[in-house]
Motif scaffolding. Sequence first.
Motif, PDB file in Angstrom:
ATOM      1  N   ARG A 450      46.040   4.352  14.581  1.00  0.00           N
ATOM      2  CA  ARG A 450      45.858   5.250  15.717  1.00  0.00           C
ATOM      3  C   ARG A 450      44.560   4.867  16.420  1.00  0.00           C
ATOM      4  N   THR A 451      44.604   4.755  17.736  1.00  0.00           N
ATOM      5  CA  THR A 451      43.424   4.318  18.477  1.00  0.00           C
ATOM      6  C   THR A 451      43.529   4.721  19.933  1.00  0.00           C
ATOM      7  N   ASP A 452      42.381   4.892  20.578  1.00  0.00           N
ATOM      8  CA  ASP A 452      42.344   5.086  22.023  1.00  0.00           C
ATOM      9  C   ASP A 452      41.951   3.794  22.731  1.00  0.00           C
ATOM     10  N   TYR A 453      42.012   2.679  22.027  1.00  0.00           N
ATOM     11  CA  TYR A 453      41.665   1.375  22.555  1.00  0.00           C
ATOM     12  C   TYR A 453      42.596   1.015  23.710  1.00  0.00           C
ATOM     13  N   PRO A 454      42.111   0.395  24.779  1.00  0.00           N
ATOM     14  CA  PRO A 454      40.761  -0.121  24.997  1.00  0.00           C
ATOM     15  C   PRO A 454      39.804   0.860  25.679  1.00  0.00           C
ATOM     16  N   SER A 455      40.280   2.058  26.060  1.00  0.00           N
ATOM     17  CA  SER A 455      39.365   2.989  26.718  1.00  0.00           C
ATOM     18  C   SER A 455      38.317   3.495  25.744  1.00  0.00           C
ATOM     19  N   GLY A 456      38.661   3.616  24.486  1.00  0.00           N
ATOM     20  CA  GLY A 456      37.728   3.999  23.440  1.00  0.00           C
ATOM     21  C   GLY A 456      37.706   2.963  22.343  1.00  0.00           C
ATOM     22  N   GLY A 457      36.758   3.100  21.419  1.00  0.00           N
ATOM     23  CA  GLY A 457      36.573   2.066  20.413  1.00  0.00           C
ATOM     24  C   GLY A 457      36.848   2.489  18.994  1.00  0.00           C
ATOM     25  N   THR A 458      37.507   3.630  18.782  1.00  0.00           N
ATOM     26  CA  THR A 458      37.799   4.083  17.427  1.00  0.00           C
ATOM     27  C   THR A 458      39.196   3.628  17.014  1.00  0.00           C
ATOM     28  N   VAL A 459      39.260   2.933  15.890  1.00  0.00           N
ATOM     29  CA  VAL A 459      40.522   2.471  15.332  1.00  0.00           C
ATOM     30  C   VAL A 459      40.656   3.075  13.942  1.00  0.00           C
ATOM     31  N   ILE A 516      40.853   4.134   6.780  1.00  0.00           N
ATOM     32  CA  ILE A 516      39.748   3.265   7.181  1.00  0.00           C
ATOM     33  C   ILE A 516      39.509   3.510   8.668  1.00  0.00           C
ATOM     34  N   ARG A 517      38.249   3.525   9.049  1.00  0.00           N
ATOM     35  CA  ARG A 517      37.940   3.721  10.466  1.00  0.00           C
ATOM     36  C   ARG A 517      36.972   2.645  10.938  1.00  0.00           C
ATOM     37  N   LEU A 518      37.333   2.015  12.029  1.00  0.00           N
ATOM     38  CA  LEU A 518      36.467   1.039  12.683  1.00  0.00           C
ATOM     39  C   LEU A 518      35.980   1.638  13.987  1.00  0.00           C
ATOM     40  N   GLU A 519      34.670   1.607  14.204  1.00  0.00           N
ATOM     41  CA  GLU A 519      34.087   2.160  15.419  1.00  0.00           C
ATOM     42  C   GLU A 519      33.435   1.034  16.212  1.00  0.00           C
ATOM     43  N   LEU A 520      34.053   0.698  17.330  1.00  0.00           N
ATOM     44  CA  LEU A 520      33.584  -0.392  18.171  1.00  0.00           C
ATOM     45  C   LEU A 520      32.798   0.172  19.357  1.00  0.00           C
ATOM     46  N   PRO A 521      31.710  -0.485  19.741  1.00  0.00           N
ATOM     47  CA  PRO A 521      30.832   0.043  20.803  1.00  0.00           C
ATOM     48  C   PRO A 521      31.365  -0.240  22.199  1.00  0.00           C
ATOM     49  N   VAL A 522      32.392   0.508  22.583  1.00  0.00           N
ATOM     50  CA  VAL A 522      32.994   0.316  23.904  1.00  0.00           C
ATOM     51  C   VAL A 522      32.118   1.004  24.948  1.00  0.00           C
ATOM     52  N   ARG A 523      31.362   0.227  25.659  1.00  0.00           N
ATOM     53  CA  ARG A 523      30.526   0.734  26.742  1.00  0.00           C
ATOM     54  C   ARG A 523      30.357  -0.388  27.762  1.00  0.00           C
ATOM     55  N   PRO A 524      30.119  -0.064  29.019  1.00  0.00           N
ATOM     56  CA  PRO A 524      29.976  -1.119  30.034  1.00  0.00           C
ATOM     57  C   PRO A 524      28.697  -1.917  29.829  1.00  0.00           C
ATOM     58  N   ARG A 525      28.805  -3.223  30.031  1.00  0.00           N
ATOM     59  CA  ARG A 525      27.667  -4.122  29.852  1.00  0.00           C
ATOM     60  C   ARG A 525      27.693  -5.170  30.956  1.00  0.00           C
ATOM     61  N   TRP A 526      26.516  -5.566  31.391  1.00  0.00           N
ATOM     62  CA  TRP A 526      26.417  -6.677  32.344  1.00  0.00           C
ATOM     63  C   TRP A 526      26.728  -7.990  31.632  1.00  0.00           C
TER      64      TRP A 526
END
Length: 655
Positions: A450-459, A516-526
């Motif tokens: 279950r995930t909100d990827y790619p808008s969010g980073g929790t898997v 298991i939970r993976l938390e990815l840092p989905v945030r805008p970056r230059w």
Amino acid sequence: MGPSVLPVAPTRGRLRPLGLDEVRITGGFWARRRHTNESATLGHCRDWMERVGWTGNFRAAAQGRAHRDRRGREFADSEVYKLLEAMAWQAGPGSPLDTDIAALTEVVASAQEPDGYLNTAFGHPGQPARYSDLEWGHELYCNGFLIQAGVAQARARGEGEGELTKIARRTADHVCATFGRGGIEGVCGHPEIETALVELARATGEQRYLDQAAIFIDRRGHGTLADGEFGRVYYQDDVPVRRATVLRGHAVRALYLAAGAVDVAVETGDDDLLDAVVRQWEATVARRTHLTGGMGSHHRDESFGDDFVLPPDRSYSETCAGVASVMLSWRLLLATGDPRYADLAERTLFNVVATSPAEDGRAFFYANTLHRRHRGAVPAADAVSARAESSLRAPWFAVSCCPTNVARTLAQLPAYLATADDHGLQLHQYADAEIATSLAGGHDVALRVRTDYPSGGTVSVRIDRSSSGRPWTVSLRVPAWTQGATAWLVDPDGARRTVPPGMAEVTRRFRPGDEIRLELPVRPRWIRADPRVDAVRGTVAVQRGPLVYCAESVDLPGGHDVEVIRVDPAASPKDGPDGTVVTPGQITAYDVQRDGTWPYRPLDAAAAEPSTDRAEIVLVPYHSWANRGPSTVRVWLPVVEPTRAIPPDSTPTGR
């Protein structure tokens, strides 16, 4: 034919792919696109091919009318085959698509010759002779897609030697008899037959198909094709595959050839050939690939440019090249287990493959530019468009390889999500999904993603079944775009640890209910480019997770086009509403009536200053652009010039 529902089924390699019978996408970004593919795109392609006569070409050939009544380009047959493949992968047994598949198969079968030859543009009375134009005729190319469709029917629909599979095998036997040792010493100007023959060999166990694919790979690059206006490099007949150092020439051809070479290398245990393709992939990704994952810089010949020649406004980045890049990356991932191949596949899927179709699935981009200066016109809904000429997606093209290629890719997408090996299961792409398979020793496992990827980073990965008490490993890819940011892995005991890009592993005696939970840092970056990419020096781009963002004119104040914006990389981009990104910037409005007679002047010469105002620049995911009417677009954004700094008392403009 084996029971696995696999588009790519290598008999060896570091990882074992999981098929469409083992992985089901249940929601989110890719589920929506696959639903649109099934409910809209497949029927759209079928109707257009009937309308423009490409389906009718088979009837014309069967009835002796091909010399008079055939329609479309020499490779139009291949689009019917790709549609058949897409239908097979998308639907599975018992689908309403069964009727369409049966009807199309009957039409195709009617045109096959007794010796297995099948093509509507050559070999019939009043037409050029068979294989009289290997450079441009695309006969073997078309055969390749026919074979792929036959394999898809056998695997995805559980029909074994169904009618389409029989047609494909007869065609493959004809190819081997005609181009095998002692036959025609040539190759096709457009590679594709190679991957198809290897997959048929895997499906049937027939060695002659693999041998013929290897022959085609080894023949390539020895000048068997005539030189043309773009040179032999155009169809990779300039240098043998084993000696090439980078992908070059026509991008789709180069990528299809590389994919076929990997298939041959894996099945024959040819590590030298595999290593050669790996080197070519590395050099191409490092120096000839756009930020979106797109490949190809030249419009005239649809080809790769030289190293670091990646102009955004001339980024041809053909959709089919994106599809072919995913094909190559997937094969390299299976062969080596290296997650960098899944990284590129993810980038390409989200920013090229997902960009091509419109939201309704009934219009497409052929090329995927990163900078459009003119808004263009809305293509006619009932007319065939020239490729790559409009700022909006078109319903159909004279060369419509891209719509059907996207359709078959989305149809088989679940098979790109996960793999297994002797130790456990690996997740490479993230989507809501249910996965069930057997590991080594008959250990049955099932899990739910279950995930909100790619808008969010929790898997979140929940274990639903683990049939034995022995330990096994769940591995999750930590994307390369997290470099410099922190990703977290939380195991079933609640232990939390940072994980670098690569594969994050949890090994234990899993029980149903473990999570298991993976938390990815989905945030805008230059993002900035290598300074050797001249065309984008002095610009930056925004990436948020795997998504590349762009400025689109419909979001700019005052009806401006994207040429007038500047951004300040000293200010971090922020998440905005509805999936947008916002960043401080400026609008620089030039007075065209005050333009001089010459656009160049000495650096120290006085000049009239344009009007410059602060503005909030709104950015949207690149894959979503051009769904709101004619617009201009820009991925690489010029930065605010130090000499043009906005005075503190400037009046803000914009949202």
